[in-house]
Design a protein around this motif. Structure first.
Motif, PDB file in Angstrom:
ATOM      1  N   GLU A 217      28.937  41.166  35.913  1.00 36.31           N
ATOM      2  CA  GLU A 217      28.853  39.914  35.570  1.00 36.31           C
ATOM      3  C   GLU A 217      30.247  39.442  35.130  1.00 36.31           C
ATOM      4  O   GLU A 217      30.681  38.314  35.399  1.00 36.31           O
ATOM      5  CB  GLU A 217      27.680  39.564  34.105  1.00 36.31           C
ATOM      6  CG  GLU A 217      26.484  40.122  34.496  1.00 36.31           C
ATOM      7  CD  GLU A 217      25.550  40.391  33.273  1.00 36.31           C
ATOM      8  OE1 GLU A 217      26.124  39.964  32.289  1.00 36.31           O
ATOM      9  OE2 GLU A 217      24.388  40.841  33.315  1.00 36.31           O
ATOM     10  N   VAL A 218      31.118  40.119  34.420  1.00 40.93           N
ATOM     11  CA  VAL A 218      32.298  39.536  33.720  1.00 40.93           C
ATOM     12  C   VAL A 218      33.255  39.241  35.071  1.00 40.93           C
ATOM     13  O   VAL A 218      33.826  38.359  35.066  1.00 40.93           O
ATOM     14  CB  VAL A 218      32.960  40.810  32.786  1.00 40.93           C
ATOM     15  CG1 VAL A 218      34.128  40.227  32.259  1.00 40.93           C
ATOM     16  CG2 VAL A 218      31.789  40.800  31.829  1.00 40.93           C
TER      17      VAL A 218
ATOM     18  N   ALA B  29      32.748  36.375  37.124  1.00 38.81           N
ATOM     19  CA  ALA B  29      32.825  35.209  36.267  1.00 38.81           C
ATOM     20  C   ALA B  29      34.479  34.765  36.249  1.00 38.81           C
ATOM     21  O   ALA B  29      34.875  33.785  36.147  1.00 38.81           O
ATOM     22  CB  ALA B  29      32.485  35.427  34.816  1.00 38.81           C
ATOM     23  N   ILE B  30      35.256  36.037  36.001  1.00 40.36           N
ATOM     24  CA  ILE B  30      36.787  35.811  35.928  1.00 40.36           C
ATOM     25  C   ILE B  30      37.267  35.115  37.344  1.00 40.36           C
ATOM     26  O   ILE B  30      38.268  34.364  37.235  1.00 40.36           O
ATOM     27  CB  ILE B  30      37.428  37.326  35.497  1.00 40.36           C
ATOM     28  CG1 ILE B  30      37.025  37.682  34.437  1.00 40.36           C
ATOM     29  CG2 ILE B  30      38.833  37.062  35.710  1.00 40.36           C
ATOM     30  CD1 ILE B  30      37.422  38.978  33.773  1.00 40.36           C
TER      31      ILE B  30
ATOM     32  N   VAL C 298      33.813  43.107  26.188  1.00 39.74           N
ATOM     33  CA  VAL C 298      32.412  44.157  26.220  1.00 39.74           C
ATOM     34  C   VAL C 298      31.262  43.414  27.051  1.00 39.74           C
ATOM     35  O   VAL C 298      31.139  42.255  27.076  1.00 39.74           O
ATOM     36  CB  VAL C 298      31.800  44.055  24.719  1.00 39.74           C
ATOM     37  CG1 VAL C 298      30.679  45.140  24.693  1.00 39.74           C
ATOM     38  CG2 VAL C 298      33.070  44.471  23.859  1.00 39.74           C
ATOM     39  N   GLY C 299      31.051  44.218  28.184  1.00 47.18           N
ATOM     40  CA  GLY C 299      30.221  43.490  29.040  1.00 47.18           C
ATOM     41  C   GLY C 299      29.992  44.282  30.451  1.00 47.18           C
ATOM     42  O   GLY C 299      30.767  45.251  30.646  1.00 47.18           O
TER      43      GLY C 299
END
Ligand SMILES: Cc1cc2nc3c(=O)[nH]c(=O)nc-3n(C[C@H](O)[C@H](O)[C@H](O)COP(=O)(O)OP(=O)(O)OC[C@H]3O[C@@H](n4cnc5c(N)ncnc54)[C@H](O)[C@@H]3O)c2cc1C
Ligand SMILES: Nc1ncnc2c1ncn2[C@@H]1O[C@H](COP(=O)(O)O)[C@@H](O)[C@H]1O
Lengths: 257, 322
Positions: free
Chosen positions: B309-310, B313-314, B304-305
């Motif tokens: 941003e997610v 980051a991955i 969830v996000g």
């Protein structure tokens, strides 16, 4: 000059989720409101563009409940000049009944001196998805028909229609008028009504008619909803903090290079 | 007896027609093993292949009248095939052509038609279940008149071959065509853009992006992730309609059907038409701000996000571990 008739159907606005009526005979519009399908909005837009290019008139016809007047007015506001409503409860109507009633309207108008050169419909109705009213109508009227059409122009009294070929290319049809054309969304962008258009639409007197015969029906037994698939999702986390868990997953699936 | 209108493409009989043959065979078995016949217009498919799919007789229609597509002419051929076979069921794939030709057949014979069947139940009366409301609901419909006319929705059944192969006999049809049968025929065809979707269809990993990408510049991180996973980018129709990405990247009912080991849809709600194209993915990891989005509840895994941003980051985490 071209006289275009566009056939529109009031349908539940069920873009995301549908509910059924208690007797399981129809999609329930109570909580979602009613609308016209995108195919039919594109048909109305195509008709408006044809008349802007060559002059003429755009009329609408719908078979349905009294409330269908709302949808007729919204389509009148974006370019149509006249509308007919055959007022009835659609529940007992099958596609052949609808085609029959539209054909009756076309014939009655022709007798009164208004020949609809081109009848536009949506390719398939958003609720019942029968894929056949346009073809049945054409048979009833003895006119040529094409379906899945994205754009139409009138050249030398003929309708030049374009649709998608099965291999992704573009196909062209060249039909003598009068003709029937079923429109698929995507060829034109339906316009929004102007204030002037809305005001004008309010003043149009809608021709009201009764069905010409008792319906034969559709063979419908009942509607059902597909069983809900229980969610078994595993939430790995929220926001960027979930990244390590995601990369762990990629590693366990063996998809990282 | 059953007659199936089959469609062909560059690679022979189309998958949806093979699925329809399977549906017809199941129905034939229910009816005590009646033969399944097929009609093909303007092409001559591989007889061995049709034999594998259990066809008894292949009817063909060719010649000037069938040189370019005209639905009414195809319907005339299908009615002739039905007469010769004495068929009580006439069916085709629920494609634009399949539905159009069947509508002509039904109108001419003045019988009902059911579009997009996914199942049948019982033979007397024959009840088919079909997709309505864009696939969100199903309708049970009785087909009491003969012939029963219905089309078969794509992916309703699997296109498996018959248990035992047949050796189809070929019969050429020469239906009488009237002017009315040919007036609405294709007068010209322009080829479409070359199909560039091959890599997407065969990819082991697909990273998806939908409206959540926010604009044409919003695909940097997802493309990077796709690259790091040796995969391809796939998008929703909103993305192609808005012109953010080319159509050959679209996944769904009107795009490519994918079946990767891993699908990572980011900012895609999971509408039924999109799901139609990605349901065969082995594992789905959905990334979405809305935990209730259909894609999030249907997925195997979810984050969830905000994809903006997610996903970076991955990407960073993969780089860090590399
Ligand atoms: C006949 C027909 C055929 C169709 N064929 C196809 C097809 O082939 N393929 C297809 O895809 N669609 C198809 N559609 C369209 C389909 O119905 C949907 O409209 C479409 O799939 C929605 O695209 P979307 O998920 O990108 O957008 P939306 O439905 O608008 O969803 C956007 C999602 O992104 C999420 N989100 C927003 N911002 C962010 C963020 N910053 N980070 C993370 N998540 C975010 C939202 O919560 C939402 O879930 C078809 C429709 C019809 C009627
Ligand atoms: N009740 C109705 N009133 C007017 N037009 C209709 C009606 N039902 C269907 N149509 C038209 O026929 C098209 C195809 O519908 P169908 O064959 O039912 O899928 C629709 O998109 C409409 O344009």
């Amino acid at each position: 000059m071209v006289d275009v008739l566009v056939c529109v159907k009031r349908v539940p606005d069920s873009s995301g989720q549908v509910l059924l009526t208690d007797d399981a005979q129809a999609v329930d519009a109570r909580y979602v409101g009613s609308t016209l399908s995108e195919h039919e909005n594109c048909a109305v837009e195509l008709a408006a563009q044809l008349v802007e290019a060559d002059g003429g008139t755009v009329s609408l016809v719908s078979i349905g409940a009294a409330e269908t007047v709302e949808q007729l007015r919204s389509a009148l506001a974006v370019g149509a000049g006249a509308a007919t409503l055959v007022e009835t409860d659609l529940r007992d109507f099958g596609p052949s009944d609808i085609a029959h009633e539209i054909a009756e309207v076309v014939r009655a108008h022709a007798e009164a001196g208004r020949t609809h050169d081109l009848v536009l419909l949506g390719n398939d109705a958003a609720d019942t998805g029968d894929f056949q009213v346009p073809v049945r109508l054409a048979h009833a009227l003895g006119r040529p028909v094409v379906t899945g059409i994205r754009t139409v122009s009138i050249q030398d009294g003929r309708a030049i229609a374009h649709g998608d070929a099965p291999d992704g290319g573009r196909e062209t049809f060249d039909l003598p008028l009068p003709a029937v054309v079923a429109v698929s969304e995507g060829g034109v962008s339906p316009r929004y009504p102007t204030i002037k258009g809305r005001m004008g639409a309010k003043k149009v007197e809608i021709e009201m008619r009764q069905p010409s015969r008792a319906p034969v029906g559709s063979g419908r037994v009942r509607l059902t909803l597909p069983p809900p698939t229980p969610s078994s999702v595993q939430v790995l986390g929220e926001g960027p903090e979930a990244a390590p868990a995601v990369v762990d997953l990629f590693q366990s699936l063996g998809v990282l290079r | 007896m059953i007659v199936v209108l089959i469609e062909t493409g560059a690679e022979g009989v189309t998958d949806t027609s093979l699925e329809t043959l399977r549906f017809a065979r199941d129905l034939a078995a229910e009816g005590g093993g009646v033969p399944v016949h097929a009609l093909v217009v303007g092409a001559r498919p591989d007889l061995d292949e049709l034999g594998k799919h259990g066809i008894s007789t292949l009817y063909t229609a060719g010649g000037e009248g069938f040189a370019s597509y005209a639905a009414a002419a195809w319907a005339a051929a299908l009615i002739e095939a039905r007469d010769r076979a004495g068929a009580v069921v006439v069916t085709a794939a629920g494609t634009p052509r399949g539905n159009e030709v069947l509508a002509h057949v039904a109108a001419r014979l003045d019988v009902p038609m059911a579009a997009n069947a996914v199942a049948f139940d019982g033979l007397s009366p024959l009840v088919v279940t079909r997709q309505v409301a864009g696939g969100l609901a199903l309708e049970e419909m009785q087909l009491t008149q003969r012939p029963a006319v219905f089309s078969v929705a794509g992916h309703a059944v699997e296109a498996t071959p018959a248990d035992s192969a047949t050796e189809p006999t070929v019969e050429e049809l020469a239906p009488t065509l009237t002017e009315a049968d040919l007036v609405a025929r294709v007068v010209s065809t322009e080829p479409g853009a070359p199909d560039e979707s091959g890599d997407l269809k065969s990819a082991r990993v697909v990273v998806g992006a939908g409206r959540g990408a926010g604009g044409p510049e919003g695909f940097g991180a997802v493309s990077e992730l796709a690259e790091l996973l040796g995969g391809q980018l796939g998008v929703s129709r909103v993305v192609t309609s808005l012109g953010w990405r080319p159509h050959h990247e679209q996944v769904g009912q009107t795009g490519s059907r994918i079946a990767p080991d891993l699908y990572v849809p980011c900012g895609i709600s999971g509408a039924i038409q999109h799901w139609a194209g990605c349901a065969s993915s082995k594992t789905i990891l959905a990334i979405n701000t809305d935990a209730e989005a259909p894609m999030m509840t249907k997925a195997t895994y979810a984050v969830v996000g905000d994809m903006h941003e997610v996903v970076p980051a991955i990407v960073e985490e993969i780089r860090r571990r590399a």
